[in-house]
Scaffold this motif. Sequence first.
Motif: not given
Length: 134
Positions: A62-66, A69-73, A79-81
Amino acid sequence: MNKKLLAAAMTAAMLFVGCSNGGNASDLEKTVTEENISATVTKDESGKITKVVIDEFDEDGVSKKDKGEEYGLKAVSSIGKEWNEQIEFLENYIVENGIDGVEVDADGYGNDDVKTGCTINIAGYLDVVKKAAE
């Protein structure tokens, strides 16, 4: 899904993509995939980088780009991104400043200029981007 099968399928897909051009007949595009990181670099006929695409895949492919927002960083980012936003900043930074314009400290983090939009460890990503730019 078997991890080796998934890795082989991802590598084959990246090789296929790496053989295509970026839409402009004079552009040269190359994709390199190492471990779980993929980088595609597109250059114009003079050799200038015009586009960079970086992604990372988890053990299930599974792609981190895909994940977006679900990735949760974003929740823990200074920096809030989100991860995809930070990688997009890095991709654009490389296009604007060149690969050599991205300085990395001994711990693998970018210089202060890079850290304004990308605070993640970028050493591994840059290694793959450099190989795709060769």
